[in-house]
Scaffold this active site. Structure first.
Site, PDB file in Angstrom:
ATOM      1  N   TYR A 186       0.838  -1.213   0.000  1.00  9.15           N
ATOM      2  CA  TYR A 186       0.000   0.000   0.000  1.00  9.15           C
ATOM      3  C   TYR A 186       0.870   1.259   0.000  1.00  9.15           C
ATOM      4  O   TYR A 186       1.874   1.334   0.703  1.00  9.15           O
ATOM      5  CB  TYR A 186      -0.945   0.012   1.208  1.00  9.15           C
ATOM      6  CG  TYR A 186      -2.092  -0.986   1.114  1.00  9.15           C
ATOM      7  CD1 TYR A 186      -2.495  -1.529  -0.108  1.00  9.15           C
ATOM      8  CD2 TYR A 186      -2.790  -1.372   2.261  1.00  9.15           C
ATOM      9  CE1 TYR A 186      -3.548  -2.429  -0.174  1.00  9.15           C
ATOM     10  CE2 TYR A 186      -3.850  -2.277   2.203  1.00  9.15           C
ATOM     11  CZ  TYR A 186      -4.218  -2.808   0.975  1.00  9.15           C
ATOM     12  OH  TYR A 186      -5.264  -3.700   0.912  1.00  9.15           O
ATOM     13  N   SER A 246     -13.419  -2.536  -0.881  1.00 11.28           N
ATOM     14  CA  SER A 246     -14.191  -1.640  -1.758  1.00 11.28           C
ATOM     15  C   SER A 246     -15.702  -1.757  -1.507  1.00 11.28           C
ATOM     16  O   SER A 246     -16.478  -1.922  -2.447  1.00 11.28           O
ATOM     17  CB  SER A 246     -13.866  -1.940  -3.221  1.00 11.28           C
ATOM     18  OG  SER A 246     -13.643  -0.756  -3.950  1.00 11.28           O
ATOM     19  N   PRO A 247     -16.136  -1.656  -0.243  1.00 12.66           N
ATOM     20  CA  PRO A 247     -17.566  -1.821   0.040  1.00 12.66           C
ATOM     21  C   PRO A 247     -18.432  -0.736  -0.611  1.00 12.66           C
ATOM     22  O   PRO A 247     -19.635  -0.946  -0.790  1.00 12.66           O
ATOM     23  CB  PRO A 247     -17.636  -1.757   1.571  1.00 12.66           C
ATOM     24  CG  PRO A 247     -16.406  -1.035   1.989  1.00 12.66           C
ATOM     25  CD  PRO A 247     -15.362  -1.408   0.985  1.00 12.66           C
ATOM     26  N   ALA A 258     -17.678   0.314  -3.639  1.00  8.99           N
ATOM     27  CA  ALA A 258     -17.374   0.161  -5.066  1.00  8.99           C
ATOM     28  C   ALA A 258     -16.484   1.292  -5.569  1.00  8.99           C
ATOM     29  O   ALA A 258     -16.693   1.830  -6.657  1.00  8.99           O
ATOM     30  CB  ALA A 258     -18.658   0.041  -5.891  1.00  8.99           C
ATOM     31  N   GLY A 259     -15.496   1.643  -4.763  1.00  7.87           N
ATOM     32  CA  GLY A 259     -14.553   2.681  -5.169  1.00  7.87           C
ATOM     33  C   GLY A 259     -15.217   4.016  -5.434  1.00  7.87           C
ATOM     34  O   GLY A 259     -14.751   4.806  -6.261  1.00  7.87           O
ATOM     35  N   GLY A 260     -16.330   4.275  -4.722  1.00 10.18           N
ATOM     36  CA  GLY A 260     -17.017   5.549  -4.895  1.00 10.18           C
ATOM     37  C   GLY A 260     -18.136   5.505  -5.926  1.00 10.18           C
ATOM     38  O   GLY A 260     -18.965   6.417  -6.002  1.00 10.18           O
TER      39      GLY A 260
END
Lengths: 299, 299, 299
Positions: B53, B210-211, B213-215
Site C-alpha cells: 500500500y 471496496s464496500p 465500489a470505489g465511490g
C-alpha cells in the site's frame, strides 16, 4: 415406476406430476379428485406443489379435492416448496418479490401448506430458490423442528448450485434428497456445470422442471429449438411414439436418475409419459438430440 | 462490534479500517496517531494493511505513528498482506508486476512488514492475490515457521476462489480465517459464484474490500450505478441516515458475517459506518438494492 | 526426468511422447521402432496413445514396431484412452460421433488396444472425454475388473472438470492418477477454472495436451498469439534456446507438476524438449508470458 430418491429414503414415483397450473385447468373439485386418482392409477404417486403456485391458490384447490377422499393421502407422496415471496392479491402483506428463509417464515409456510393441502404431513419440502440471505444454520433449525413435529418427512432444494447445496447439507444431519432444476434437451446447462455430477456423486435425485422447455420443444421457433424438433420428430416417427415420449426417455436415460415433473392436466399426456419408461432410446439417438441442441458435434 | 472471525480464533472488530490510502491523507505522524486512537475509541480495532500500500510506504507511516505510543499495539489487531510484487521507486529490484509466494519471499515480506509497522507480531497475514505459481506445500511451510516464531498468529487469503482456498487449506493444520474479497451492491459476483457459500460453510469470515465500489455508489454514472444510487438514496432518506450507512447495513445483513473494510481517513465517516450496526435494514429493502443492481426481479 | 504421477504410484517420465500423429509420419515399422528406442534413450518412457488416434490405426502401427523387440515393453509406460466413438472406415459399425462408457465398451476397447499394441497390459488407461452419460458406478466396476485381470495398472481421465473428477473418484478405491487437459501459454483456462488447483490439492498429475497450442505458438496470427510469440522469441534469444524449450520450461515450472505430451515425430524436437528440463526460466519471465497471453497486467 417406483424410484428411491435417496439411498436413505423417500420412495416415490419415477415420473412426478406437477400442479402449478391446477388453477388454469378450471376443474371442479370432483374433476380434480378424478385427475388425482388417475395419476395414482398410472403409478404417478409423487405430486409436486409449491406454496406460490397459482398465486398461492393451487395447494388449496388440491386440498379441497383431497378432502372428499382422505384415504388417498397415504397413497401419494406430496412434494411442496417454500421460500419465495410473491406479491399477489391473496397475500397483500407481501410488498417485494423476494425470498425468505427465516425459520419463522419456513415454519409458517409449512403450516399454511398443510392447511391448504388438508394434510397432516408433507413428504418432501423443497427450498424453492436459493437466496443470497439464506442462513444455513437457521434453516437447519427449522428443518429439525418440522421433522420432530412430524410435519415434514424429507427435505430437498430446487435451483441450487453445488456450493449452495454443500453449504446447506453441511448443517443437516439427514441428507437432502432432491434438487429440482430445469433440465430438458433445450436446457443443458446443469448437465455441464457440475450440478448433475454432484447429485450423482451424492446419490441425490434430480427432479426436472420444465422437461419440455415450456413448450419450446413443440413450438419454439429459434434455430436451436428447430434443430432439436427435427431430430425429436424423426425419432418419434422411427419409434412409433410421441415427441413427449422421446423427451421423457431422453431424461430417464441419464445415469443420475432424473425424475421429470409433468405439467399437463390431461391424463392422456401423463399416460404417454409413463409409457416412455419402456421406450428403448439408443445412446446414438440420445447423442443425436444432444448434438442438435449444442449445434455442433461433441469434442 | 466484536466479531469472532473463525470459531477457532481471532477476535476482531466487525468493522475494519483500511490504511491503503494512508499516504494520500498527508497526515503528520501525530495526526496518524490521533486517527488510530480515534479508530480504537470507536471500537474499530481491526486495522487492515498490505506491504504494497502506498508504494510500499503505508506500513512504515503507520509504524512511525505507533512507536509514539507502543501500548496501543495490544489494543488492535493488525491484518497485513504479502505476495504482490509491484515495481516502484522504493523497490527498484522488482522488475515485473507479478506475484511471489516462495517461502523465502513470504518470510522476508513479513520481516519487512514487522519492521515497518514497528511491531513484534502480525495478527493475521493474508495472501494478497492467488497466483498461478502458488505451491501450497511451500506456503504451508512458511506459515508454520511464521507461527512457530511468533511472528504471525493467524492466516488468511484475499481474492481466492473456492478451489484455491481448498487447495491451500488442505495443506494447513490451522484454519484460514479470512478471505478478503470485493463485495458491494455493485459487486455481486462473489454472492453468486460460490465464494460466500463456501466461506459460510466453513465458518470463515469474508472481509469486504471496496464496500462502496470505489465511490461508484456515490458518483458512478452508468445505468447500474444509477439504479442502485436511487434506491440507496430513498432508503437513506427513509431511515434518516447516510448512503454509507445503508450500504454497510446491507453488507452486515448477509449471513456469512461480512466485515467491511472502510477506507476513508475521516473519523466521521468511520463513526457513521459503526453506527450502521444499529440500522434495521429490512429484508424487503435488502432485496430492493439487490434487484436494482441486477436490473431485473429475482427469478 | 522421472516423475511420480501420484504418491501412490505410477513412475513415469516428466516429458511424455504422444503418438496421435504416428500414421501421418509415414514411418516404416523399423523406423517406428527406431523412434521408440530414441524416445527411451532420451528418458522419455511415458508414451501416450488413444484407441482413436489415426482413425483407430496408430496403436496397431506402434504394436507392429514393438513386436520386433518385445523386451522394450517393460522399459516404457503406455498410456492409452477409451470412450470416444468416431465414425471411420475401419469401424463402420460406429454411426454417431459420441462417447461410450458402458462397462462392455470399456472392456472391449481395452482388449482391442492390447491386441493392437501387442502388449499384455496398459500402464494407465484414461477416459478420453467426459460424457453426459457416464455412470460412475458402472465405470468403477469396469476398472475393478481390468485391474483384477492385470490388463490395466492405473486409471486416469482426460478433459474432466473438477466435479466430473470428484464424481468418478468417489466410486473408486484407487486414486485417479492423471487428468490430461489442454494447457499452454495460449490455453490458460484450466490454470484459472480450478482444474489445476484441484489436481494439486489431490496430488494428481496434469498431463498437458497441445502444449504448443497446435502450432499457434509458432505461427498463430491473432493478436493474442502474436503477443505471446514476441515474448517467447525474446526469451528464447536471451536464453540461447528454442521457443519450444521456453514453452516446455514454462509448463514445467507450474507447482502442480505438469507433464507435457510432445507430438512431433522428430527426435531432435523431443531432445530439445528434454533439454528444457534444465532451462532456468525465472518467475519474472514466467509472468511475462502469462501477461502477454492475458493481454493485461495481473490484478
Amino acid at each position: 415406476m417406483r424410484h428411491q430418491y435417496h439411498p436413505l429414503g423417500f420412495d416415490g414415483s419415477r415420473i412426478a406430476q406437477g400442479f402449478w397450473r391446477l388453477q388454469e385447468w378450471n376443474m371442479t373439485s370432483s374433476e380434480t379428485l378424478g385427475f388425482i386418482e388417475a395419476c395414482l392409477d398410472l403409478g404417478v404417486t409423487t405430486l409436486d406443489h409449491a406454496d406460490i403456485y397459482g398465486g398461492y391458490q393451487c395447494e388449496a384447490l388440491f386440498g379441497e379435492a383431497l378432502k372428499h377422499k382422505p384415504a388417498l393421502r397415504d397413497k401419494m407422496e406430496i412434494v411442496t416448496k417454500c421460500g419465495i415471496l410473491l406479491p399477489s392479491e391473496s397475500r397483500p402483506e407481501i410488498r417485494v418479490h423476494r425470498y425468505d428463509y427465516r425459520a419463522e417464515h419456513i415454519l409458517a409456510s409449512v403450516d399454511r401448506s398443510l392447511a391448504n393441502l388438508q394434510c397432516e404431513y408433507i413428504d418432501t419440502l423443497l427450498l424453492h430458490r436459493p437466496s443470497p440471505l439464506m442462513d444455513a444454520d437457521e434453516i437447519a433449525q427449522a428443518f429439525d423442528l418440522l421433522f420432530t413435529l412430524g410435519k415434514v418427512k424429507h427435505f430437498g432444494v430446487s435451483n441450487f448450485t453445488t456450493h449452495q447445496f454443500d453449504l446447506l447439507q453441511s448443517r443437516l444431519d439427514a441428507p437432502l434428497i432432491v434438487n429440482q432444476v430445469e433440465l430438458s434437451p433445450l436446457a443443458l446447462q446443469h448437465f455441464e456445470d457440475g450440478t448433475l455430477d454432484h447429485l450423482q456423486q451424492h446419490a441425490v435425485t434430480p427432479m426436472a422442471w420444465s422437461p419440455f422447455a415450456g413448450g419450446e420443444l413443440f413450438s419454439g421457433s429459434n434455430e436451436k429449438a428447430k434443430r432439436v424438433q427435427m431430430v425429436l420428430g424423426e425419432l418419434a416417427q422411427q419409434n412409433n411414439c410421441t415427441v413427449d415420449q422421446i423427451v421423457v426417455a431422453w431424461l430417464l436415460r441419464h445415469p443420475s436418475g432424473i425424475c421429470p415433473v409433468m405439467g399437463s392436466g390431461k391424463v392422456e399426456r401423463l399416460a404417454m409419459a409413463v409409457d416412455a419408461l419402456s421406450i428403448p432410446l439408443s445412446d446414438d439417438d440420445w447423442f443425436r438430440i444432444w448434438v442438435a441442441s449444442k449445434g455442433q458435434p461433441v469434442p
